[in-house]
Write a protein that holds these residues in place. Sequence first.
Motif, mmCIF file in Angstrom:
data_model
loop_
_atom_site.group_PDB
_atom_site.id
_atom_site.type_symbol
_atom_site.label_atom_id
_atom_site.label_comp_id
_atom_site.label_asym_id
_atom_site.label_seq_id
_atom_site.Cartn_x
_atom_site.Cartn_y
_atom_site.Cartn_z
ATOM 1 N N PHE A 128 0.826 -1.200 0.000
ATOM 2 C CA PHE A 128 0.000 0.000 0.000
ATOM 3 C C PHE A 128 0.866 1.258 0.000
ATOM 4 O O PHE A 128 1.699 1.451 0.889
ATOM 5 C CB PHE A 128 -0.936 -0.012 1.213
ATOM 6 N N LYS A 129 0.676 2.109 -1.002
ATOM 7 C CA LYS A 129 1.503 3.305 -1.165
ATOM 8 C C LYS A 129 1.462 4.230 0.064
ATOM 9 O O LYS A 129 2.510 4.750 0.469
ATOM 10 C CB LYS A 129 1.085 4.072 -2.414
ATOM 11 N N PRO A 130 0.295 4.508 0.664
ATOM 12 C CA PRO A 130 0.306 5.380 1.842
ATOM 13 C C PRO A 130 1.170 4.832 2.973
ATOM 14 O O PRO A 130 1.886 5.590 3.642
ATOM 15 C CB PRO A 130 -1.169 5.453 2.246
ATOM 16 N N THR A 131 1.143 3.509 3.161
ATOM 17 C CA THR A 131 1.973 2.888 4.194
ATOM 18 C C THR A 131 3.448 3.016 3.829
ATOM 19 O O THR A 131 4.294 3.328 4.669
ATOM 20 C CB THR A 131 1.595 1.407 4.369
ATOM 21 N N GLN A 132 3.772 2.778 2.570
ATOM 22 C CA GLN A 132 5.153 2.939 2.105
ATOM 23 C C GLN A 132 5.660 4.355 2.375
ATOM 24 O O GLN A 132 6.768 4.547 2.892
ATOM 25 C CB GLN A 132 5.248 2.674 0.602
ATOM 26 N N LEU A 133 4.865 5.331 2.031
ATOM 27 C CA LEU A 133 5.274 6.726 2.191
ATOM 28 C C LEU A 133 5.514 7.079 3.654
ATOM 29 O O LEU A 133 6.483 7.757 3.996
ATOM 30 C CB LEU A 133 4.205 7.647 1.596
ATOM 31 N N ILE A 148 -2.400 12.484 -1.175
ATOM 32 C CA ILE A 148 -3.369 11.490 -1.642
ATOM 33 C C ILE A 148 -4.741 12.046 -1.283
ATOM 34 O O ILE A 148 -5.032 12.302 -0.106
ATOM 35 C CB ILE A 148 -3.141 10.126 -0.980
ATOM 36 N N THR A 149 -5.583 12.246 -2.289
ATOM 37 C CA THR A 149 -6.843 12.939 -2.032
ATOM 38 C C THR A 149 -7.876 12.649 -3.112
ATOM 39 O O THR A 149 -7.526 12.200 -4.212
ATOM 40 C CB THR A 149 -6.618 14.463 -1.959
ATOM 41 N N ASN A 150 -9.129 12.924 -2.793
ATOM 42 C CA ASN A 150 -10.193 12.981 -3.800
ATOM 43 C C ASN A 150 -10.865 14.358 -3.754
ATOM 44 O O ASN A 150 -11.981 14.528 -4.240
ATOM 45 C CB ASN A 150 -11.225 11.873 -3.602
ATOM 46 N N SER A 151 -10.168 15.321 -3.156
ATOM 47 C CA SER A 151 -10.683 16.684 -3.048
ATOM 48 C C SER A 151 -10.074 17.565 -4.129
ATOM 49 O O SER A 151 -8.853 17.812 -4.127
ATOM 50 C CB SER A 151 -10.355 17.271 -1.670
ATOM 51 N N PRO A 152 -10.880 18.094 -5.054
ATOM 52 C CA PRO A 152 -10.334 18.999 -6.068
ATOM 53 C C PRO A 152 -9.670 20.234 -5.463
ATOM 54 O O PRO A 152 -8.621 20.675 -5.946
ATOM 55 C CB PRO A 152 -11.570 19.380 -6.899
ATOM 56 N N ILE A 166 3.181 15.821 -10.320
ATOM 57 C CA ILE A 166 2.926 14.652 -11.164
ATOM 58 C C ILE A 166 1.864 13.783 -10.514
ATOM 59 O O ILE A 166 1.559 13.924 -9.322
ATOM 60 C CB ILE A 166 4.211 13.820 -11.398
ATOM 61 N N TYR A 167 1.292 12.900 -11.315
ATOM 62 C CA TYR A 167 0.312 11.915 -10.840
ATOM 63 C C TYR A 167 0.913 10.528 -10.951
ATOM 64 O O TYR A 167 1.589 10.210 -11.937
ATOM 65 C CB TYR A 167 -0.976 11.969 -11.670
ATOM 66 N N HIS A 204 -6.445 9.891 -5.664
ATOM 67 C CA HIS A 204 -5.316 10.172 -6.540
ATOM 68 C C HIS A 204 -4.070 10.431 -5.706
ATOM 69 O O HIS A 204 -4.157 10.982 -4.605
ATOM 70 C CB HIS A 204 -5.587 11.412 -7.402
ATOM 71 N N LEU A 205 -2.914 10.046 -6.245
ATOM 72 C CA LEU A 205 -1.637 10.357 -5.610
ATOM 73 C C LEU A 205 -0.952 11.424 -6.445
ATOM 74 O O LEU A 205 -0.586 11.188 -7.606
ATOM 75 C CB LEU A 205 -0.765 9.104 -5.507
#
Length: 316
Positions: A128-133, A148-152, A166-167, A204-205
């Motif tokens: 899991f990327k959030p855990t890695q970070l 990491i968000t879904n908020s514009p 970047i994405y 999105h990351l």
Amino acid sequence: MNTIGPVLVLTCADDPTSDVVINELNIRGVPVVRCDPAEVLAGTLEVSARFGGNASGSLLRTESRTIDLSTVRSIYYRRPSSYIAPASMSTQDGRFAKGQAKHGMGGILANIRGRWVNHIWRSIEAEFKPTQLAVASEIGFTVPATLITNSPDQARDFAKEHGPIIYKPLQNTELIKPDGDVLMVWADVVHPDELDDSVSLALHLFQARVDKQADVRTTVIGDKVFSVRIESPHLDWRRDYDKVTYAVIETPQHVTDACQRYLDRFGLLFGAFDFGIAQDGSWVWYECNTAGQWHWLELETGLPMTAALADLLEIK
């Protein structure tokens, strides 16, 4: 730990990386059993496990071998297939069968007391990327500013603060183009006008773009560390391997130490780390893949990575 039984390789049928490891183990006279756990739903893999009462133990039978799982010396957990129910089953029956296979096989295999490279549960946690970070930051890597968000609104604010950004996908999902070819989602630059309300439809990351001079793939296999400098005209060098150049480089000691702390934190013996080398020469951490590809780098550079992995599995 049993050191006289076979090495168990858990992977799909089409896995050239496992092929070279198995060949090396065969040359050394080390017995190997290869199987894809998902084949339990195809009728080509048979498993029995006993618990409690007067008997215990687990047997695994492929089309050519039968092994007592208590004798396995080590396990190479590479790239097993996804569980797919037989086409003859109804949708509901297939869903039930997949669930039973996944939880049954996962539990039976995870109980094998051998050296895992890497253990199935530890690999899942580290995927899991959030855990890695979070872990990468905690143990001392230089990590780019990341959201990491879904908020514009959060995405727009992040772009204003850290642009250019970047994405990156949070997971490499299997996607198919209309023509049937595999669709890859690359790391790519995000323009401000792309941060519209559609951001709210998924997570999105986003990450601050590193002003890099090159990339590095550092592969850690037990106590062996192999770093290769990768130069490409693309932000994501995987876009065109024909335009990539490779060079073996020394790994700075502080990077080696941080890689080991990272793997120890997750209980892993193997990790494929990706870095960017900034203009000032510092190494910036991107991610770590617990089952990352490495053999193509051995072919390009001559680094003895197959031997290092075989050493780890052989357990002398």
